[in-house]
Design an enzyme around this catalytic site. Structure first.
Site, PDB file in Angstrom:
ATOM      1  N   LYS A 192       1.449  11.941  -6.648  1.00 38.78           N
ATOM      2  CA  LYS A 192       0.627  11.262  -7.661  1.00 38.78           C
ATOM      3  C   LYS A 192      -0.170  12.272  -8.505  1.00 38.78           C
ATOM      4  CE  LYS A 192       0.608   6.897  -5.148  1.00 38.78           C
ATOM      5  NZ  LYS A 192      -0.150   5.699  -4.709  1.00 38.78           N
ATOM      6  N   ASN A 244      -3.913   7.875  -3.190  1.00 40.15           N
ATOM      7  CA  ASN A 244      -3.549   8.267  -1.823  1.00 40.15           C
ATOM      8  C   ASN A 244      -2.429   9.313  -1.780  1.00 40.15           C
ATOM      9  OD1 ASN A 244      -1.569   6.575  -2.668  1.00 40.15           O
ATOM     10  ND2 ASN A 244      -1.570   5.261  -0.866  1.00 40.15           N
ATOM     11  N   HIS A 271       3.830   8.647  -2.775  1.00 42.99           N
ATOM     12  CA  HIS A 271       4.578   7.397  -2.595  1.00 42.99           C
ATOM     13  C   HIS A 271       5.877   7.730  -1.877  1.00 42.99           C
ATOM     14  CE1 HIS A 271       6.880   3.779  -3.616  1.00 42.99           C
ATOM     15  NE2 HIS A 271       7.871   4.621  -3.856  1.00 42.99           N
ATOM     16  N   GLU A 330      14.292   2.769  -6.915  1.00 40.80           N
ATOM     17  CA  GLU A 330      13.261   3.669  -7.433  1.00 40.80           C
ATOM     18  C   GLU A 330      13.866   4.952  -8.019  1.00 40.80           C
ATOM     19  OE1 GLU A 330      10.692   4.004  -4.021  1.00 40.80           O
ATOM     20  OE2 GLU A 330       9.914   1.965  -4.300  1.00 40.80           O
ATOM     21  N   TYR A 332       6.264  -0.743  -9.934  1.00 44.42           N
ATOM     22  CA  TYR A 332       5.408  -1.421  -8.941  1.00 44.42           C
ATOM     23  C   TYR A 332       5.417  -2.947  -9.107  1.00 44.42           C
ATOM     24  CZ  TYR A 332       3.313   2.969  -7.263  1.00 44.42           C
ATOM     25  OH  TYR A 332       3.095   4.204  -6.683  1.00 44.42           O
TER      26      TYR A 332
HETATM   27  P1  ATP Z   1       3.757   3.535  -1.346  1.00 39.63           P
HETATM   28  O1  ATP Z   1       4.553   2.322  -1.797  1.00 39.63           O
HETATM   29  O2  ATP Z   1       2.916   4.141  -2.452  1.00 39.63           O
HETATM   30  O3  ATP Z   1       4.595   4.558  -0.654  1.00 39.63           O
HETATM   31  P2  ATP Z   1       2.840   2.022   0.870  1.00 39.63           P
HETATM   32  O4  ATP Z   1       4.244   1.485   0.978  1.00 39.63           O
HETATM   33  O5  ATP Z   1       2.215   2.648   2.060  1.00 39.63           O
HETATM   34  O6  ATP Z   1       2.700   3.074  -0.283  1.00 39.63           O
HETATM   35  P3  ATP Z   1       2.154  -0.350  -0.636  1.00 39.63           P
HETATM   36  O7  ATP Z   1       1.606  -1.556   0.054  1.00 39.63           O
HETATM   37  O8  ATP Z   1       3.581  -0.390  -1.078  1.00 39.63           O
HETATM   38  O9  ATP Z   1       1.877   0.885   0.330  1.00 39.63           O
HETATM   39  O10 ATP Z   1       1.200  -0.036  -1.859  1.00 39.63           O
HETATM   40  C1  ATP Z   1       1.640   0.720  -2.980  1.00 39.63           C
HETATM   41  C2  ATP Z   1       0.473   1.509  -3.496  1.00 39.63           C
HETATM   42  O11 ATP Z   1      -0.530   0.591  -3.936  1.00 39.63           O
HETATM   43  C3  ATP Z   1      -0.234   2.378  -2.449  1.00 39.63           C
HETATM   44  O12 ATP Z   1       0.335   3.662  -2.327  1.00 39.63           O
HETATM   45  C4  ATP Z   1      -1.642   2.453  -2.995  1.00 39.63           C
HETATM   46  O13 ATP Z   1      -1.760   3.449  -3.998  1.00 39.63           O
HETATM   47  C5  ATP Z   1      -1.826   1.090  -3.644  1.00 39.63           C
HETATM   48  N1  ATP Z   1      -2.515   0.196  -2.704  1.00 39.63           N
HETATM   49  C6  ATP Z   1      -1.978  -0.508  -1.691  1.00 39.63           C
HETATM   50  N2  ATP Z   1      -2.910  -1.224  -1.029  1.00 39.63           N
HETATM   51  C7  ATP Z   1      -4.081  -0.967  -1.663  1.00 39.63           C
HETATM   52  C8  ATP Z   1      -5.430  -1.390  -1.473  1.00 39.63           C
HETATM   53  N3  ATP Z   1      -5.766  -2.237  -0.496  1.00 39.63           N
HETATM   54  N4  ATP Z   1      -6.372  -0.911  -2.315  1.00 39.63           N
HETATM   55  C9  ATP Z   1      -6.062  -0.061  -3.320  1.00 39.63           C
HETATM   56  N5  ATP Z   1      -4.816   0.381  -3.552  1.00 39.63           N
HETATM   57  C10 ATP Z   1      -3.835  -0.054  -2.737  1.00 39.63           C
HETATM   58 MG    MG Z   2       5.293   0.685  -0.727  1.00 38.72          MG
END
Ligand code: ATP
Ligand code: MG
Length: 149
Positions: free
Chosen positions: A9, A115, A118, A129, A49
């Site tokens: 990111k 965070n 991804h 993706e 997303y």
């Molecule tokens: P990613 O898809 O980024 O690898 P992930 O699969 O662990 O992460 P997802 O639930 O798919 O998590 O969420 C996608 C992204 O949305 C997260 O990486 C984060 O940046 C954001 N996100 C998810 N949950 C939250 C939350 N509760 N508050 C803020 N941002 C969030």
């Molecule tokens: Mg995810």
């Protein structure tokens, strides 16, 4: 062998030290098939997303992803999807810091949105993706080579 998409990111790409360290972790664990810096416009981010549309963090997330260049990798290894997600650690940084302090999100995450990285969560997500961020690649050829190796 399996392929996955890893995405670093914007705040990590801006931080030379963090970027170098994470790239080293990637090189130690995967074959990098393709890699490039990519500016993810808000429009592209909304497509990428789409599964999160309507969630409270969606607007924050798609705005943040367009705040500077990201760095994308097509990675290959045995079990690459689970392996990269394990290396990233929990989605929520406060959890990552306490329960998995050595994971990438524990080390370089700043908030739940910022965070650090991804990772695709399934073979179907990886194909989707990679097609979005690497439209110049022939995804069928890539997955065929992958399943034959
Ligand atoms: P990613 O898809 O980024 O690898 P992930 O699969 O662990 O992460 P997802 O639930 O798919 O998590 O969420 C996608 C992204 O949305 C997260 O990486 C984060 O940046 C954001 N996100 C998810 N949950 C939250 C939350 N509760 N508050 C803020 N941002 C969030
Ligand atoms: Mg995810």
């Amino acid at each position: 062998m399996e392929i996955t998409l890893a995405l670093l990111k914007p705040h990590v790409v801006r931080n030379v030290y963090a970027f170098r360290e994470i790239k080293q972790i990637i090189q130690q664990n995967f074959t990098i098939l393709h890699t490039k810096e990519v500016l993810i416009t808000k429009e592209l981010s909304e497509h990428f997303y789409a599964e999160h549309k309507g969630k409270f963090f969606y607007n924050r997330l798609v705005t943040f992803m367009g705040s500077g260049p990201c760095h994308a990798f097509v990675l290959q290894s045995k079990g690459s999807i689970a392996k990269w997600r394990e290396l990233m650690g929990p989605t929520k940084v406060f959890k990552a810091v306490y329960s998995h302090p050595d994971c990438i999100r524990g080390l370089y995450g700043l908030s739940d949105t910022r965070n650090a990285c991804h990772g695709s969560d399934s073979e179907a997500s990886a194909t989707r993706e990679i097609s979005i961020l690497f439209p110049e690649l022939n995804i069928n050829q890539l997955t065929a080579i992958d399943s034959n190796s």
